[in-house]
Write an enzyme that holds these catalytic residues in place. Structure first.
Site, mmCIF file in Angstrom:
data_model
loop_
_atom_site.group_PDB
_atom_site.id
_atom_site.type_symbol
_atom_site.label_atom_id
_atom_site.label_comp_id
_atom_site.label_asym_id
_atom_site.label_seq_id
_atom_site.Cartn_x
_atom_site.Cartn_y
_atom_site.Cartn_z
ATOM 1 N N SER A 167 66.606 23.894 46.669
ATOM 2 C CA SER A 167 67.268 23.445 45.446
ATOM 3 C C SER A 167 66.435 22.321 44.829
ATOM 4 O O SER A 167 65.257 22.524 44.583
ATOM 5 C CB SER A 167 68.705 23.012 45.748
ATOM 6 O OG SER A 167 69.401 22.781 44.550
ATOM 7 N N HIS A 193 67.593 27.464 43.353
ATOM 8 C CA HIS A 193 68.625 27.254 42.333
ATOM 9 C C HIS A 193 67.951 27.013 40.982
ATOM 10 O O HIS A 193 67.232 26.029 40.807
ATOM 11 C CB HIS A 193 69.493 26.042 42.686
ATOM 12 C CG HIS A 193 70.259 26.221 43.961
ATOM 13 N ND1 HIS A 193 70.704 25.161 44.718
ATOM 14 C CD2 HIS A 193 70.669 27.337 44.621
ATOM 15 C CE1 HIS A 193 71.354 25.617 45.779
ATOM 16 N NE2 HIS A 193 71.337 26.931 45.749
ATOM 17 N N ASP A 289 74.178 24.422 50.655
ATOM 18 C CA ASP A 289 73.909 25.853 50.481
ATOM 19 C C ASP A 289 72.726 26.281 51.361
ATOM 20 O O ASP A 289 71.666 25.662 51.325
ATOM 21 C CB ASP A 289 73.608 26.158 49.007
ATOM 22 C CG ASP A 289 73.437 27.647 48.748
ATOM 23 O OD1 ASP A 289 74.058 28.453 49.478
ATOM 24 O OD2 ASP A 289 72.696 28.011 47.824
#
Length: 351
Positions: A167, A193, A289
Site C-alpha cells: 500500500s 492499492h 490488508d
C-alpha cells in the site's frame, strides 16, 4: 485529545484551496494551518507553520509540484500527498519523494476524494521518508526500453506462483523488487492499492523499466513465467487453477479488508490454489490488508516474506503480518528479491 495533524494545502486554484480546506477541517484529527497558491508561497509557509503533511498540486505555474518536491526533500523533508490527474506525473512525484497520491476529483467524486485524501494524510503523518534514495536514484528516460525481454531463458516454472502486496510506499517498493528479478521466474501477481486507470499506467511504466514483462491483469488470462500482473484499480484480483495452469480472475466485488483491490483477496486465492507452490511478500503499507491472507499462505505450505521496519515507508501491514505469525522471513526491501530467488532454488532442489 491527541494533537491534530497540521496540514498545508498547496494549489494554484483559490476555489480548490478553499474546497479542500473546508473538507479537511471537518475531520477532527486534521487542522489546515494555511494554504499556498504556488511553490514560492509554499516555501515561505512551510518555514512559518512547520506543517506535518503537505497536499500538493503537481500542475502549478512557475516551479511545478515535482520541482518543488525535489527542493523540499533536499532541504526540509515533509511527508507529501500529491493530487494528480491520471497521467505519469504522479509516479514522477513519488520518485521525487511524495509518499502517496490521490486522483483529481470531479464534482461527483468530491466527497469520496475528501475521505481518501484525509485517510492518506493520516497515513503520511507516520510515514518514514527515504531521503537518501532521492539523490542516489538515476532515472532512465521513459522511452528507453530494455532490450533483454526474450523468452528463451524461461524455464518451466508454471506450477509456482509469486504474490506481492503493498500500500503506501509500495509503488516505489514494488518497482525496486521487480527491477532486480531476472527472466525465467514463475508468474508474479501483484496487488498495490491504487485507483482505476492509474494501475494501467503503473504497469506500463514498470514494463519499460524491468527485464520481466509487466502488465495490468485481465480476467481469464493464463499466468505465464517471466510476467508480472498488476491488479486493476477498483476490481478484485485472484487466481484459479485450471488444467494444471494458473489463470487470473478479475471481477467487481465489495471491499475486502477495506480495499478493492485487496491484498487479502489475492493472497487467500493464492493459498487456496497454489498452496506450497507459492511465495508471497508483504511490503510497506498502513493497516492490516494482506496479513490474514499471508497467514493462509503460510498455513498452506507456502513461503512468506515480510518487509522489515527499517526499510518500510509505513510499517503497518508487514508488522501486523509478523505479529500474527504469518512471516517466515523478515528482511529489508533490498534483500527481498534475493529471498524470493533463494526460495525458488530451494523449491527446485526439492523436486
Amino acid at each position: 485529545m491527541d494533537k491534530k495533524i497540521k496540514v498545508l494545502v498547496i494549489d494554484d486554484s483559490i476555489i480548490f484551496r478553499r474546497v479542500i480546506s473546508k473538507y479537511l477541517q471537518e475531520d477532527p484529527e486534521l487542522e489546515v494551518v494555511e494554504t499556498a497558491k504556488d511553490s514560492y508561497d509554499a516555501r515561505d509557509k512551510v518555514l512559518q507553520y512547520r506543517p506535518d503533511v503537505l497536499t500538493l498540486d503537481i500542475e502549478m505555474p512557475g516551479v511545478n509540484g515535482i520541482e518543488f518536491l525535489k527542493i523540499l526533500m533536499s532541504q526540509c523533508p515533509i511527508p507529501t500527498i500529491v493530487i494528480s490527474g491520471a497521467n505519469d506525473k504522479c509516479f514522477e512525484a513519488l520518485s521525487a519523494g511524495a509518499v502517496g497520491f490521490v486522483d483529481k476529483p470531479t464534482s461527483s467524486t468530491m466527497n469520496e476524494f475528501a475521505i481518501d485524501l484525509a485517510t492518506k494524510i493520516k497515513e503520511a503523518s507516520v510515514a518514514k521518508l527515504d531521503i537518501k534514495s532521492n539523490f542516489t536514484k538515476v532515472s532512465k528516460p521513459v522511452d528507453q526500453k530494455i532490450n533483454s525481454k526474450k523468452t528463451t531463458n524461461i524455464i518451466s516454472n508454471s506450477n509456482q506462483i509469486i504474490a506481492i502486496g503493498a500500500s503506501m510506499g509500495g509503488v516505489e517498493a514494488i518497482g525496486k523488487v521487480l527491477k532486480e528479478l531476472p527472466l525465467g521466474l514463475p508468474g508474479i501477481v501483484i496487488t498495490q492499492h491504487m485507483p482505476p486507470v492509474f494501475t494501467k499506467r503503473y504497469a506500463e511504466r514498470l514494463n519499460r523499466e524491468c527485464t520481466i514483462n509487466v502488465k495490468e491483469a485481465k480476467n481469464g488470462e493464463v499466468i505465464l513465467p517471466g510476467n508480472a500482473y498488476i491488479a486493476p484499480g477498483g476490481l478484485q484480483m485472484g487466481i484459479i487453477k485450471k488444467n494444471n495452469k494458473f489463470l487470473i480472475q478479475v471481477k467487481e466485488g465489495d471491499k475486502v479488508s477495506g480495499h478493492c483491490p485487496s491484498v487479502d483477496y489475492l493472497f487467500e486465492s493464492v493459498a487456496n490454489e497454489a498452496k506450497e507452490k507459492s511465495i508471497a511478500a508483504i511490503l510497506t503499507g498502513m493497516g492490516s490488508d494482506g496479513a490474514r491472507g499471508l497467514l493462509e499462505i503460510k498455513k498452506a505450505g507456502g513461503y512468506t516474506i515480510g518487509q522489515n521496519k527499517q526499510s518500510c515507508t509505513v510499517y503497518g501491514m508487514p508488522m501486523v503480518a509478523k505479529n500474527m505469525g504469518a512471516v517466515i522471513k523478515e528482511t529489508s526491501l533490498d534483500m527481498i528479491p534475493n529471498a524470493i530467488l533463494n526460495q525458488l532454488k530451494r523449491n527446485e532442489m526439492r523436486k
